[in-house]
Scaffold this active site. Structure first.
Site, PDB file in Angstrom:
ATOM      1  N   CYS A   8     -49.763  12.941 133.022  1.00 24.33           N
ATOM      2  CA  CYS A   8     -49.632  12.383 131.670  1.00 24.33           C
ATOM      3  C   CYS A   8     -48.177  11.964 131.494  1.00 24.33           C
ATOM      4  O   CYS A   8     -47.477  11.756 132.485  1.00 24.33           O
ATOM      5  CB  CYS A   8     -50.126  13.367 130.605  1.00 24.33           C
ATOM      6  SG  CYS A   8     -49.212  14.918 130.492  1.00 24.33           S
ATOM      7  N   ASN A  11     -46.115  15.987 130.778  1.00 25.26           N
ATOM      8  CA  ASN A  11     -46.595  17.134 131.578  1.00 25.26           C
ATOM      9  C   ASN A  11     -46.465  18.460 130.804  1.00 25.26           C
ATOM     10  O   ASN A  11     -46.210  19.503 131.386  1.00 25.26           O
ATOM     11  CB  ASN A  11     -45.865  17.218 132.932  1.00 25.26           C
ATOM     12  CG  ASN A  11     -46.496  18.194 133.939  1.00 25.26           C
ATOM     13  OD1 ASN A  11     -45.801  18.732 134.793  1.00 25.26           O
ATOM     14  ND2 ASN A  11     -47.785  18.436 133.844  1.00 25.26           N
ATOM     15  N   CYS A  13     -48.582  18.655 127.522  1.00 26.44           N
ATOM     16  CA  CYS A  13     -49.765  18.762 126.640  1.00 26.44           C
ATOM     17  C   CYS A  13     -51.076  18.534 127.389  1.00 26.44           C
ATOM     18  O   CYS A  13     -51.867  19.461 127.570  1.00 26.44           O
ATOM     19  CB  CYS A  13     -49.672  17.765 125.483  1.00 26.44           C
ATOM     20  SG  CYS A  13     -48.243  18.014 124.406  1.00 26.44           S
ATOM     21  N   ARG A  14     -51.335  17.290 127.830  1.00 26.25           N
ATOM     22  CA  ARG A  14     -52.645  16.943 128.384  1.00 26.25           C
ATOM     23  C   ARG A  14     -52.831  17.360 129.839  1.00 26.25           C
ATOM     24  O   ARG A  14     -53.835  18.009 130.182  1.00 26.25           O
ATOM     25  CB  ARG A  14     -52.889  15.426 128.246  1.00 26.25           C
ATOM     26  CG  ARG A  14     -53.051  14.970 126.812  1.00 26.25           C
ATOM     27  CD  ARG A  14     -52.938  13.460 126.687  1.00 26.25           C
ATOM     28  NE  ARG A  14     -51.581  12.994 126.977  1.00 26.25           N
ATOM     29  CZ  ARG A  14     -51.198  11.733 126.986  1.00 26.25           C
ATOM     30  NH1 ARG A  14     -52.089  10.785 126.756  1.00 26.25           N
ATOM     31  NH2 ARG A  14     -49.942  11.393 127.229  1.00 26.25           N
ATOM     32  N   SER A  15     -51.895  16.980 130.723  1.00 24.26           N
ATOM     33  CA  SER A  15     -52.132  17.277 132.147  1.00 24.26           C
ATOM     34  C   SER A  15     -52.108  18.771 132.481  1.00 24.26           C
ATOM     35  O   SER A  15     -52.857  19.199 133.369  1.00 24.26           O
ATOM     36  CB  SER A  15     -51.202  16.465 133.068  1.00 24.26           C
ATOM     37  OG  SER A  15     -49.855  16.704 132.788  1.00 24.26           O
ATOM     38  N   ASP A 116     -52.787  11.156 123.107  1.00 27.46           N
ATOM     39  CA  ASP A 116     -51.656  12.077 123.186  1.00 27.46           C
ATOM     40  C   ASP A 116     -51.618  12.945 121.918  1.00 27.46           C
ATOM     41  O   ASP A 116     -51.438  12.423 120.821  1.00 27.46           O
ATOM     42  CB  ASP A 116     -50.374  11.235 123.297  1.00 27.46           C
ATOM     43  CG  ASP A 116     -49.156  12.092 123.527  1.00 27.46           C
ATOM     44  OD1 ASP A 116     -49.264  13.334 123.431  1.00 27.46           O
ATOM     45  OD2 ASP A 116     -48.085  11.517 123.795  1.00 27.46           O
TER      46      ASP A 116
HETATM   47  P1  4NP Z   1     -48.220  14.816 127.186  1.00 31.46           P
HETATM   48  O1  4NP Z   1     -47.656  14.731 125.691  1.00 31.46           O
HETATM   49  O2  4NP Z   1     -47.909  13.481 127.842  1.00 31.46           O
HETATM   50  O3  4NP Z   1     -49.692  15.012 127.004  1.00 31.46           O
HETATM   51  O4  4NP Z   1     -47.519  15.977 127.842  1.00 31.46           O
HETATM   52  C1  4NP Z   1     -46.331  14.401 125.417  1.00 31.46           C
HETATM   53  C2  4NP Z   1     -45.384  15.399 125.374  1.00 31.46           C
HETATM   54  C3  4NP Z   1     -44.068  15.082 125.084  1.00 31.46           C
HETATM   55  C4  4NP Z   1     -43.717  13.777 124.842  1.00 31.46           C
HETATM   56  C5  4NP Z   1     -44.661  12.783 124.894  1.00 31.46           C
HETATM   57  C6  4NP Z   1     -45.967  13.096 125.188  1.00 31.46           C
HETATM   58  N1  4NP Z   1     -42.393  13.468 124.506  1.00 31.46           N
HETATM   59  O5  4NP Z   1     -42.115  12.293 124.227  1.00 31.46           O
HETATM   60  O6  4NP Z   1     -41.507  14.337 124.520  1.00 31.46           O
END
Ligand code: 4NP
Length: 149
Positions: A8, A11, A13-15, A116
């Site tokens: 994602c 790294n 939240c989703r992955s 997201d």
């Molecule tokens: P992820 O979510 O891609 O599912 O881990 C996010 C976590 C942090 C950020 C963006 C998306 N960020 O911009 O910090």
């Protein structure tokens, strides 16, 4: 050993959820599962506390995972690279150098994207968990059948 990487943006939240769910469905003696982010903002961080909480409610412990960034070397290390959305897809493909690499990259939900949840609340994390769980259950059954495990 069949190696699957889930990717994602952050790294956190989703992955990490997808990694935990894949590990829950696939036998570790045949499948190596890892996750990474295309961005570098959270390198070394544990998963978001809301992802940890939703996973825990489903008896999956992702609290010891550490975020890392996707690198072009991952193309040779993994057989399959699942991404969460089209933006991840573009960012991963940018680092591929040949057709064999780019063929390994797939959207985990087929044609749909995993939203997201980072700027959302716990309900958004629960929604993502359920989306991933439903899909990964099917993916895992297919893989196990395909490899005759
Ligand atoms: P992820 O979510 O891609 O599912 O881990 C996010 C976590 C942090 C950020 C963006 C998306 N960020 O911009 O910090």
């Amino acid at each position: 050993m069949y190696k699957i990487l889930v990717v994602c943006l952050g790294n956190i939240c989703r992955s990490p959820l997808a990694e935990g769910i894949l590990k829950n469905y696939l036998p570790e003696e045949h499948f190596f599962i890892d996750s990474a982010g295309t961005g570098d903002y959270h390198i070394g961080d544990p998963p978001d506390r809301r992802s940890i909480q939703i996973a825990k409610q489903n008896n999956i412990d992702i609290s010891t995972q550490k975020a890392r960034q996707f690198t072009k070397e991952d193309f040779s290390k993994f057989n399959l690279i699942y991404v969460m959305d089209k933006s991840n897809y573009q960012n991963v493909l940018k680092l591929s150098t040949n057709k064999e690499d780019s063929k390994k990259v797939k959207l985990i939900l087929g044609d749909k994207e995993v939203p997201d949840p980072y700027h959302g609340d716990l309900n958004d994390f629960e929604y993502v968990y359920n989306l991933l769980d439903k899909d990964i259950k099917k993916i895992s059954q297919k893989l196990v059948t395909e490899f005759d495990i």
